[in-house]
Design an enzyme around this catalytic site. Sequence first.
Site, PDB file in Angstrom:
ATOM      1  N   LYS A 175       0.889  -1.175   0.000  1.00 51.11           N
ATOM      2  CA  LYS A 175       0.000   0.000   0.000  1.00 51.11           C
ATOM      3  C   LYS A 175       0.920   1.215   0.000  1.00 51.11           C
ATOM      4  CE  LYS A 175      -1.767   3.126   1.827  1.00 51.11           C
ATOM      5  NZ  LYS A 175      -1.534   4.522   1.332  1.00 51.11           N
ATOM      6  N   GLU A 250       9.241   2.499  11.217  1.00 51.05           N
ATOM      7  CA  GLU A 250      10.310   3.478  10.986  1.00 51.05           C
ATOM      8  C   GLU A 250       9.624   4.833  10.850  1.00 51.05           C
ATOM      9  OE1 GLU A 250      13.413   3.193  11.233  1.00 51.05           O
ATOM     10  OE2 GLU A 250      13.572   1.010  11.268  1.00 51.05           O
ATOM     11  N   CYS A 284      13.547  11.611   6.411  1.00 56.55           N
ATOM     12  CA  CYS A 284      13.492  11.254   7.833  1.00 56.55           C
ATOM     13  C   CYS A 284      14.836  11.579   8.484  1.00 56.55           C
ATOM     14  CB  CYS A 284      13.161   9.785   7.997  1.00 56.55           C
ATOM     15  SG  CYS A 284      14.194   8.716   6.985  1.00 56.55           S
ATOM     16  N   GLU A 385       9.305  17.654  14.367  1.00 65.51           N
ATOM     17  CA  GLU A 385       9.662  17.386  12.970  1.00 65.51           C
ATOM     18  C   GLU A 385       8.836  18.296  12.053  1.00 65.51           C
ATOM     19  OE1 GLU A 385       8.422  13.687  10.989  1.00 65.51           O
ATOM     20  OE2 GLU A 385      10.492  13.442  10.328  1.00 65.51           O
TER      21      GLU A 385
HETATM   22  P1  NAD Z   1       2.353   9.375   6.729  1.00 61.44           P
HETATM   23  O1  NAD Z   1       2.440   8.808   8.099  1.00 61.44           O
HETATM   24  O2  NAD Z   1       1.405  10.469   6.483  1.00 61.44           O
HETATM   25  O3  NAD Z   1       1.962   8.230   5.673  1.00 61.44           O
HETATM   26  C1  NAD Z   1       2.742   7.087   5.515  1.00 61.44           C
HETATM   27  C2  NAD Z   1       1.865   5.971   4.963  1.00 61.44           C
HETATM   28  O4  NAD Z   1       0.905   5.593   5.943  1.00 61.44           O
HETATM   29  C3  NAD Z   1       1.073   6.345   3.710  1.00 61.44           C
HETATM   30  O5  NAD Z   1       1.060   5.260   2.799  1.00 61.44           O
HETATM   31  C4  NAD Z   1      -0.326   6.584   4.263  1.00 61.44           C
HETATM   32  O6  NAD Z   1      -1.337   6.369   3.312  1.00 61.44           O
HETATM   33  C5  NAD Z   1      -0.389   5.536   5.365  1.00 61.44           C
HETATM   34  N1  NAD Z   1      -1.369   5.775   6.430  1.00 61.44           N
HETATM   35  C6  NAD Z   1      -1.836   6.958   6.897  1.00 61.44           C
HETATM   36  N2  NAD Z   1      -2.735   6.748   7.881  1.00 61.44           N
HETATM   37  C7  NAD Z   1      -2.831   5.403   8.050  1.00 61.44           C
HETATM   38  C8  NAD Z   1      -3.598   4.565   8.920  1.00 61.44           C
HETATM   39  N3  NAD Z   1      -4.434   5.065   9.829  1.00 61.44           N
HETATM   40  N4  NAD Z   1      -3.445   3.233   8.828  1.00 61.44           N
HETATM   41  C9  NAD Z   1      -2.589   2.704   7.926  1.00 61.44           C
HETATM   42  N5  NAD Z   1      -1.858   3.445   7.064  1.00 61.44           N
HETATM   43  C10 NAD Z   1      -1.971   4.782   7.133  1.00 61.44           C
HETATM   44  O7  NAD Z   1       3.848   9.802   6.305  1.00 61.44           O
HETATM   45  P2  NAD Z   1       4.345  10.593   5.005  1.00 61.44           P
HETATM   46  O8  NAD Z   1       3.900  12.012   5.088  1.00 61.44           O
HETATM   47  O9  NAD Z   1       4.047   9.830   3.762  1.00 61.44           O
HETATM   48  O10 NAD Z   1       5.933  10.523   5.227  1.00 61.44           O
HETATM   49  C11 NAD Z   1       6.626  11.412   6.039  1.00 61.44           C
HETATM   50  C12 NAD Z   1       6.961  10.803   7.380  1.00 61.44           C
HETATM   51  O11 NAD Z   1       7.652   9.570   7.186  1.00 61.44           O
HETATM   52  C13 NAD Z   1       7.920  11.661   8.183  1.00 61.44           C
HETATM   53  O12 NAD Z   1       7.509  11.676   9.520  1.00 61.44           O
HETATM   54  C14 NAD Z   1       9.267  10.955   8.032  1.00 61.44           C
HETATM   55  O13 NAD Z   1      10.175  11.203   9.061  1.00 61.44           O
HETATM   56  C15 NAD Z   1       8.816   9.537   7.991  1.00 61.44           C
HETATM   57  N6  NAD Z   1       9.827   8.697   7.362  1.00 61.44           N
HETATM   58  C16 NAD Z   1      10.575   7.884   8.178  1.00 61.44           C
HETATM   59  C17 NAD Z   1      11.577   7.102   7.634  1.00 61.44           C
HETATM   60  C18 NAD Z   1      12.397   6.196   8.502  1.00 61.44           C
HETATM   61  O14 NAD Z   1      12.996   5.262   7.970  1.00 61.44           O
HETATM   62  N7  NAD Z   1      12.469   6.421   9.802  1.00 61.44           N
HETATM   63  C19 NAD Z   1      11.827   7.146   6.259  1.00 61.44           C
HETATM   64  C20 NAD Z   1      11.042   7.994   5.465  1.00 61.44           C
HETATM   65  C21 NAD Z   1      10.040   8.752   6.034  1.00 61.44           C
END
Ligand code: NAD
Length: 500
Positions: A175, A250, A284, A385
């Site tokens: 997804k 992550e 991230c 963040e």
């Molecule tokens: P997000 O949390 O908004 O979304 C991530 C994913 O989760 C998307 O596919 C989204 O559709 C899904 N999602 C959202 N709500 C959900 C729910 N209730 N149940 C299941 N899935 C759900 O994050 P984003 O804006 O796409 O990415 C940015 C964030 O990701 C930042 O906080 C960044 O630090 C983090 N990030 C972390 C790493 C790491 O390895 N630590 C790497 C990249 C990004």
Amino acid sequence: MAKTFRNYIGGEWVAPRNGAYFDNRNPARTDDLIGRFPDSDASDLEVAVRSAKRGFAVWSRTPAPVRGDVLRRVGDLLVERKEAVADAMTREMGKVLAETRGDVQEGIDTAYYAATEGRRLFGHTVPSELQSKWAMSFRRPIGVVGLITPFNFPMAIPTWKTFPALLCGNAVILKPSEDVPHTAHLLVEILLEAGLPPEVVQLVHGRGETVGKALVEHPEVPVISFTGSTETGSIIGETCGRMHKRLSLEMGGKNAQIVLDDADLDLALEGVLWGAFGTTGQRCTATSRLVLQRGIHDTFLARLADRAKAMRLGDGRVEGTDVGPLIHDASRAKVESYIEIGRGEGAELVCGGARPSGEALSHGHYFEPTIFAGVRPGMRLEQEEIFGPVLSVLRVDTADEAFTINNDVRYGLSSSLYTRDLNLAFRAMQELDNGITYVNAPTIGAEAHLPFGGVKQTGNGHREGGWEVYEFYSETKVGYVDYSGTLQRAQIDNYLGTPD
Ligand code: NAD
């Protein structure tokens, strides 16, 4: 007219059952519609799970070296298509081409690493405490694995999860982020072309709150791997805890680069520009705090501000662009809210802090590289963040003070120290509370064959990449083979000094 894309479920490309779609637009030019993607719901997911279970029955019995061969071909296809995929990614996500090329390269490295792991997947053979008995452990596939990915590394992160999960013999439901569905589509096309049996992978597009949630809550998906924000990770963690699922998280970061008086300042300057403003700060591992020792603070800050002001904003597909747009308008609004928060907290805005002027950049989600100085520990600017091109600069007297600042946040992904003091560098690797510490390099730059992840609220103890991720996607099973022909009782029978 823009193309309408489909899910990949049950071994074919299919429309969502509810007939609903969402638009995917280029963040550099929002009039550029990349395509319409399925806004799927739980009913699509249900079909995907049933199909993935059939895929698992086939794939889990395929020898691991053969599974590895498929992933090697995936790597070859990524090599062939690197340029085209990188271009599609920049169009969809915004970061400059050099960075999307790197993103694809990470997928290539991950594929080739996975291919070789097919001939390892080590277990252990250890001595038994009893006679004429063998004791060993080995790895088994688990089942259907649900993978939920963010927007900022549209290829690398799906490959970090998909390839090891497949190599271990699981079936995968991906997804992807609704902000970057096209890259996921290209990845699944490549997996199929490389010879992955059709029902082993399912691609279900849609929103997190609907189809992502349905995936996490599905009782026949025992493994979830999520990368995204800490807020979303908490919601997913609650569900997985209740359902006793295996879960890898992550999440967010608030990474610091520390520059001490003895550092190579030219090197540190290049490092912070790349760490803070690369990917428009949407990593991230982005450098969002810069901790400068008093002796070099003023000169370093002045040089940094000059360089940040000179960075060229623009379409990442245009040669010479340094910084692309943010992913969407909501993330730009979030960045803008932090400009107000920073001002309100009394930080000094050194440069940026606004949308760029002029017609050329008015059709994308652009925001100027921004630096706040005079930031103090505990300010929201310093703790939260932001996920945009905003750097907070703090001044310290000692390395110890810098280490404390690095550690006093809820996140713990990466940290960076610029110094020529070797003893201090090794001390930092022990004392900085992060999953990764870089010495004389910026807070970014992970390599695919090493474990990647963070401590505290960045993660939950698992790692992506390297050898560790294979532990996550496989179950350890132990086998004892007793060929003594007698009942031998562990912990009871004592063979000390007894001949066989
Ligand atoms: P997000 O949390 O908004 O979304 C991530 C994913 O989760 C998307 O596919 C989204 O559709 C899904 N999602 C959202 N709500 C959900 C729910 N209730 N149940 C299941 N899935 C759900 O994050 P984003 O804006 O796409 O990415 C940015 C964030 O990701 C930042 O906080 C960044 O630090 C983090 N990030 C972390 C790493 C790491 O390895 N630590 C790497 C990249 C990004």
